[in-house]
Scaffold this motif. Structure first.
Motif, PDB file in Angstrom:
ATOM      1  N   LYS A  77      17.922 -28.938  39.390  1.00 18.83           N
ATOM      2  CA  LYS A  77      18.969 -29.737  39.878  1.00 18.83           C
ATOM      3  C   LYS A  77      19.423 -29.198  41.145  1.00 18.83           C
ATOM      4  N   SER A  78      20.446 -28.359  41.024  1.00 19.52           N
ATOM      5  CA  SER A  78      21.370 -27.862  42.472  1.00 19.52           C
ATOM      6  C   SER A  78      20.655 -26.474  42.892  1.00 19.52           C
ATOM      7  N   ASP A  79      20.559 -25.329  41.773  1.00 20.85           N
ATOM      8  CA  ASP A  79      20.090 -24.084  42.192  1.00 20.85           C
ATOM      9  C   ASP A  79      18.672 -23.929  42.122  1.00 20.85           C
TER      10      ASP A  79
ATOM     11  N   LEU B  50      14.696 -22.937  33.650  1.00 24.30           N
ATOM     12  CA  LEU B  50      15.784 -23.869  33.373  1.00 24.30           C
ATOM     13  C   LEU B  50      15.970 -24.552  32.170  1.00 24.30           C
ATOM     14  N   SER B  51      17.091 -24.897  31.848  1.00 31.90           N
ATOM     15  CA  SER B  51      17.462 -25.583  30.488  1.00 31.90           C
ATOM     16  C   SER B  51      17.020 -27.104  30.654  1.00 31.90           C
TER      17      SER B  51
ATOM     18  N   ARG C 236      19.266 -29.314  31.074  1.00 34.19           N
ATOM     19  CA  ARG C 236      20.152 -29.699  32.245  1.00 34.19           C
ATOM     20  C   ARG C 236      19.889 -29.307  33.773  1.00 34.19           C
TER      21      ARG C 236
ATOM     22  N   SER D  82      19.872 -26.206  34.770  1.00 33.88           N
ATOM     23  CA  SER D  82      20.573 -24.999  35.249  1.00 33.88           C
ATOM     24  C   SER D  82      19.748 -24.012  34.575  1.00 33.88           C
ATOM     25  N   ARG D  83      19.924 -22.694  35.275  1.00 33.51           N
ATOM     26  CA  ARG D  83      19.379 -21.436  34.623  1.00 33.51           C
ATOM     27  C   ARG D  83      19.545 -21.315  33.134  1.00 33.51           C
TER      28      ARG D  83
ATOM     29  N   SER E 258      20.168 -20.009  29.493  1.00 35.01           N
ATOM     30  CA  SER E 258      20.891 -18.896  28.821  1.00 35.01           C
ATOM     31  C   SER E 258      20.212 -18.118  27.941  1.00 35.01           C
TER      32      SER E 258
END
Length: 310
Positions: A214-216, A222-223, A225, A227-228, A230
């Motif tokens: 996505k953005s980062d 990645l998950s 979604r 994002s990084r 967890s």
């Protein structure tokens, strides 16, 4: 005239009556006090309880420890003895309590749990589907076992080293050199080799990583979604993966770190190398795996030697 043995039994009886009437302890608790004091009489042998000194009490504690009694059990018995002598000091003019200052042996730390080599390989090598999430899982699990990373170190990996205003990579994988760079506890940096199966799993993941991004752009893993990922999600995924393979253990990421250390030590015997790869500041933290190694050897012996105790 009462014998010394009769007098100390009388003292114990008076003491237990005080516990019953004034402290209103239960019969079960009183029985426990009595058993503990009877053991003290047994250990003292011909020596009267009022004549025992601190050195002898320490020796009794060591004898109980050598006989296999747990630190918790010894601590309870010392507490019973200490209370009894405190009562003697207060009511029978005993000059000092010989149990004061005597402590039970320290409780041994539980050994870390490691998977057997077969289960560890089966866990990380199972490919599953070709979906992006399955590929990410396989790459993460292979890397955990291949390089002994902490789960926080794994989640913090970037796809490449980044240094920019307000941000610097905590870790990354050098695919060409077959190494992972991580920043561990206390900001300590280390470089650990990455095995070929883990590198191949990473290549499979990188081929589809863009579909989730996505953005980062920095995170390696990645998950769903984008994002990084967890540390908690990694824990949930590896547990579910182990359950799907019917691996009989409560598998978590740190178990793969323990498995990495134990299996490398079993094969190489090089404690210093394992210390460096784990990022331990002290060799004492790594020495626990020598116990795991001995457990493995003892199990093999028990199963294989014709004169082993079954």
């Amino acid at each position: 005239m009462d014998t010394p043995g009769q007098r100390q039994q009388s003292d114990i009886g008076d003491y237990l009556e005080i516990l019953r009437s004034q402290r209103q302890l239960s019969p079960h608790t009183l029985d426990s006090y009595l058993l503990d004091l009877q053991e003290l009489i047994r250990l003292a042998g011909p020596t009267e309880l009022k004549s025992l000194n601190t050195h002898q009490i320490r020796r009794f504690a060591a004898q109980m420890h050598g006989a296999g009694q747990s630190a918790r059990t010894i601590a309870r018995k010392l507490s019973s003895w200490r209370s009894f002598y405190r009562w003697l000091v207060e009511n029978h003019d005993l000059p000092a309590n010989p149990v004061e200052g005597v402590r039970a042996p320290k409780k041994g730390k539980p050994l870390p749990k490691a998977l057997g080599a077969d289960d560890a390989v089966r866990l990380v090598a199972h490919k599953g589907s070709d979906q992006p999430t399955a590929r990410a899982n396989r790459a993460m699990f292979e890397l955990l076992y291949s390089s002994g990373l902490r789960v926080s170190e794994l989640a913090g990996l970037d796809i490449a080293p980044v240094t920019e205003t307000g941000y610097s990579s905590a870790g990354w994988v050098d695919m060409r050199e077959g190494e992972v760079h991580v920043t561990g506890k206390g900001g300590k940096e280390r470089i650990v080799p990455v095995g070929n199966p883990a590198l191949e799993a990473l290549q499979d993941w990188l081929a589809v990583r863009g579909s989730l991004l996505k953005s980062d752009p920095h995170p390696l893993f990645l998950s769903g979604r984008g994002s990084r990922i967890s540390t908690r999600l990694i824990q949930l995924r590896i547990k579910a993966h182990a359950q799907s393979l019917d691996i009989p253990a409560n598998v978590h990421p740190h178990m793969l770190r323990h498995s990495f250390a134990s299996h490398v030590l079993q094969s190489s015997g090089d404690l210093r190398a394992v210390q460096e790869m784990l990022g331990h500041s002290s060799i004492a933290a790594t020495q626990v795996y020598t116990s795991l190694d001995f457990q493995h050897l003892a199990k093999v012996y028990d199963q294989a030697h014709p004169r082993a105790k079954k």
